[in-house]
Scaffold this active site. Sequence first.
Site, PDB file in Angstrom:
ATOM      1  N   GLU A  57      25.863 -51.231 -39.917  1.00 26.02           N
ATOM      2  CA  GLU A  57      26.912 -50.100 -40.044  1.00 26.02           C
ATOM      3  C   GLU A  57      28.414 -50.806 -39.817  1.00 26.02           C
ATOM      4  O   GLU A  57      28.758 -51.793 -39.208  1.00 26.02           O
ATOM      5  CB  GLU A  57      26.796 -49.315 -38.861  1.00 26.02           C
ATOM      6  CG  GLU A  57      27.814 -48.181 -38.742  1.00 26.02           C
ATOM      7  CD  GLU A  57      27.666 -46.915 -37.755  1.00 26.02           C
ATOM      8  OE1 GLU A  57      26.743 -47.287 -36.785  1.00 26.02           O
ATOM      9  OE2 GLU A  57      28.012 -45.960 -37.858  1.00 26.02           O
ATOM     10  N   CYS A 251      26.405 -43.537 -37.447  1.00 27.31           N
ATOM     11  CA  CYS A 251      27.194 -42.322 -37.314  1.00 27.31           C
ATOM     12  C   CYS A 251      28.354 -42.150 -38.559  1.00 27.31           C
ATOM     13  O   CYS A 251      28.931 -41.154 -38.636  1.00 27.31           O
ATOM     14  CB  CYS A 251      28.130 -42.268 -36.125  1.00 27.31           C
ATOM     15  SG  CYS A 251      27.125 -41.974 -34.514  1.00 27.31           S
ATOM     16  N   ASN A 381      21.248 -39.126 -40.452  1.00 28.36           N
ATOM     17  CA  ASN A 381      21.371 -40.348 -39.741  1.00 28.36           C
ATOM     18  C   ASN A 381      20.615 -39.900 -38.211  1.00 28.36           C
ATOM     19  O   ASN A 381      19.464 -39.601 -38.298  1.00 28.36           O
ATOM     20  CB  ASN A 381      22.627 -41.092 -39.346  1.00 28.36           C
ATOM     21  CG  ASN A 381      22.614 -41.920 -38.309  1.00 28.36           C
ATOM     22  OD1 ASN A 381      21.792 -42.776 -38.311  1.00 28.36           O
ATOM     23  ND2 ASN A 381      23.631 -41.849 -37.404  1.00 28.36           N
ATOM     24  N   GLU A 382      21.512 -39.578 -37.221  1.00 30.77           N
ATOM     25  CA  GLU A 382      20.893 -39.426 -36.012  1.00 30.77           C
ATOM     26  C   GLU A 382      20.971 -37.936 -35.679  1.00 30.77           C
ATOM     27  O   GLU A 382      21.525 -37.422 -34.730  1.00 30.77           O
ATOM     28  CB  GLU A 382      21.573 -40.070 -35.094  1.00 30.77           C
ATOM     29  CG  GLU A 382      20.865 -40.395 -33.711  1.00 30.77           C
ATOM     30  CD  GLU A 382      21.796 -41.285 -32.772  1.00 30.77           C
ATOM     31  OE1 GLU A 382      23.110 -40.668 -32.784  1.00 30.77           O
ATOM     32  OE2 GLU A 382      21.116 -42.434 -32.276  1.00 30.77           O
TER      33      GLU A 382
HETATM   34  O1  AHR Z   1      24.849 -48.026 -33.442  1.00 28.21           O
HETATM   35  C1  AHR Z   1      26.071 -47.378 -32.970  1.00 28.21           C
HETATM   36  C2  AHR Z   1      25.689 -45.780 -33.221  1.00 28.21           C
HETATM   37  O2  AHR Z   1      24.552 -45.401 -32.339  1.00 28.21           O
HETATM   38  C3  AHR Z   1      25.149 -45.365 -34.525  1.00 28.21           C
HETATM   39  O3  AHR Z   1      26.091 -45.345 -35.428  1.00 28.21           O
HETATM   40  C4  AHR Z   1      24.517 -44.156 -34.240  1.00 28.21           C
HETATM   41  O4  AHR Z   1      23.514 -43.672 -35.127  1.00 28.21           O
HETATM   42  C5  AHR Z   1      23.955 -44.211 -32.908  1.00 28.21           C
HETATM   43  O5  AHR Z   1      24.254 -43.046 -32.155  1.00 28.21           O
END
Ligand code: AHR
Length: 664
Positions: A57, A251, A381-382
């Site tokens: 990332e 993120c 993603n999350e």
């Molecule tokens: O790894 C850091 C962050 O942690 C990532 O961007 C996100 O997916 C998670 O909350």
Amino acid sequence: MVIKSRVLLPVLVLAGPVCLMAAAFARQAAPAPDVIAVQASRPGADIAATMFGVFFEDINFAADGGLYPERIKNRSFEFAEPLAGWTRRFMSDGELTIRTDRPLNANNPRYLRVRVHSPGNGFVVSNTGFRGIGVQAGSEYVVSAYARTVGPGPQSVRVTLNDERGGLLGQAVLGGFTGEWTRYEATITPSATTARAQFQVVVDQAGDVDLDMVSLVPKDTWNNRRNGLRKDLVQLLADLKPGFIRFPGGCIVEGRRLELRYQWKNTVGDIADRRNLINRWADENDRLAPDYYQSFGLGFFEYFQLAEDIGASPLPILNCGMACQFNSGELAPAEQLDEYVQDALDLIEFANGPVSGRWGDLRASMGHPAPFGLKMLGVGNEQWGPQYVERYQRFAAALKAKHPEIQLVASAGPAPAGPLFEFLWGRMREMKADLVDEHYYMPPSWFLANATRYDKYERSGPKVFAGEYAAHVAGPGRPGNRNNWQAALAEAAFLTGLERNADVVRMASYAPLFAHVDAWQWAPDLIWFDNLRSFGTPSYYVQKVFGTNAGTRIVPVTINGGIAAAQHGLYASASLDGRTNEIVVKVVNSEAAARPVRLAIDGAAPRGDARITILASADLLAENSLDQPGRVAPVESRVTLGTADLRLELQPQSVTVVRLPKGL
Ligand code: AHR
């Protein structure tokens, strides 16, 4: 199953560098050895080639200022503060203005006009780089810029590299400017190494000159590619032998608001045409970095190329119409979702489609006519909640209809348990998702306690992608988290549990991957770097030991006849490596005392040399650093096998991998 033979191996006591110490071992009033029994005659599920991978990332200046080795910050004057990174020297008479008339292109609307009234010894504009500019003596750097002269203005500029005191390290001339935007390029070879060089554009004539895309990059990149990546950092990735690379996040895929989301189509084609975007991590917590932008010089084409270069399967993650739920949580209305789904379909064409199609043609024009072999795609993603389920459903219906060959990764939310997690897992089971992405940023104690997590998981249904994890010694997300041996050791214990359950867990990646020592937002991270150097943390070496010793099939393993976890602080996994015909046993000793163990291998007759790797530290607080990169690092050795039982003395707080030639 008939067990053919019980193989008796020599007494080996492994301490420090591996050594034969049978006699010494016999004299000690040591506790009875724990028995690690491996049933090599009963191979189970295959271990996916994707088992141990990496998660990239653009956080902590991982891309611009890191893996993407552009030295010039704000090379295209597109930051919200257009002159961020640039300063003029007040030694001669002139001015700087940002203009937008007749720009280089619509995605790069601003440029710098340098107006020199009287140049004196030269009108100087300098760039700060990314927390400095790192250059190596004797290495070549390509300096380039788009430029045009205005009226009878200057037709050339000088570009210099200077040391911190202003001493000249090297220079080049960009010249022959006309009234039209043209790209000019030259090479500078600095005479000294420094992490804090100064980059200067010097105008020696009066008049107006326009500049854009002012760039300084090393010639020596990974695989010598133009617009290539930083060699030492890619080397660290390649050394992990990652089964996959997930990108571009995280993120940043989501963005704080939807208009700030990552859009892959803006990251391909000519780099001068890639529209800059503020980074999602620019204004995170108290580590503000208003100068953190994404130039997208490292874009989707470069990610696919990197994956291919390091033998990793590419796993792009796309926005599914939801902005980060820790921020705005903005949702794309249902009627706009088709646009997001189309982006995913087009991405598959970009990666795999024929060159006769629009996206395949673009890939070919960028230098890669052959398909990239995309097999997996992440939807969001999350994310969490019913809105995510609705969106996942829309994506899955469209993608599976057209591309049933692509495996889809679905989210399990931000936590490894609780209502959000349970809800999503339930729905993903109903929808028969391929892989569910679990995230755990938890204390080391959680990792130790959860080394049996997947021994208890349901065997049917979606597979697990342990997509983001790291042990946080100060508590999840708290300040003060360190990349020390305590964290890494707990991660290693947990990884034995993932490997033992490779029928359920198909992929795993530590997160985040990279951090600049002077510009990070999140810790811990796997690899740290400055403008010249880099190092792997103890967690990195845990990943390396597991990634380079992954077998191809799991085999049953017990400790003292019970589950191979938390027995006198020991954790184990075992596999067969069909490529080398070896039995691979991994044992973690999480306790502060050395521990004698006996390996009892059924169904094999190991002969020849055993290969042993030990990663250990007596100090749980031990860390690696730029100055001491190998304080915690694996030690490898070979031991010739004899005829007795194989006894090992596991070092305190250690990870030991034994590779035995199977012999049958
Ligand atoms: O790894 C850091 C962050 O942690 C990532 O961007 C996100 O997916 C998670 O909350």
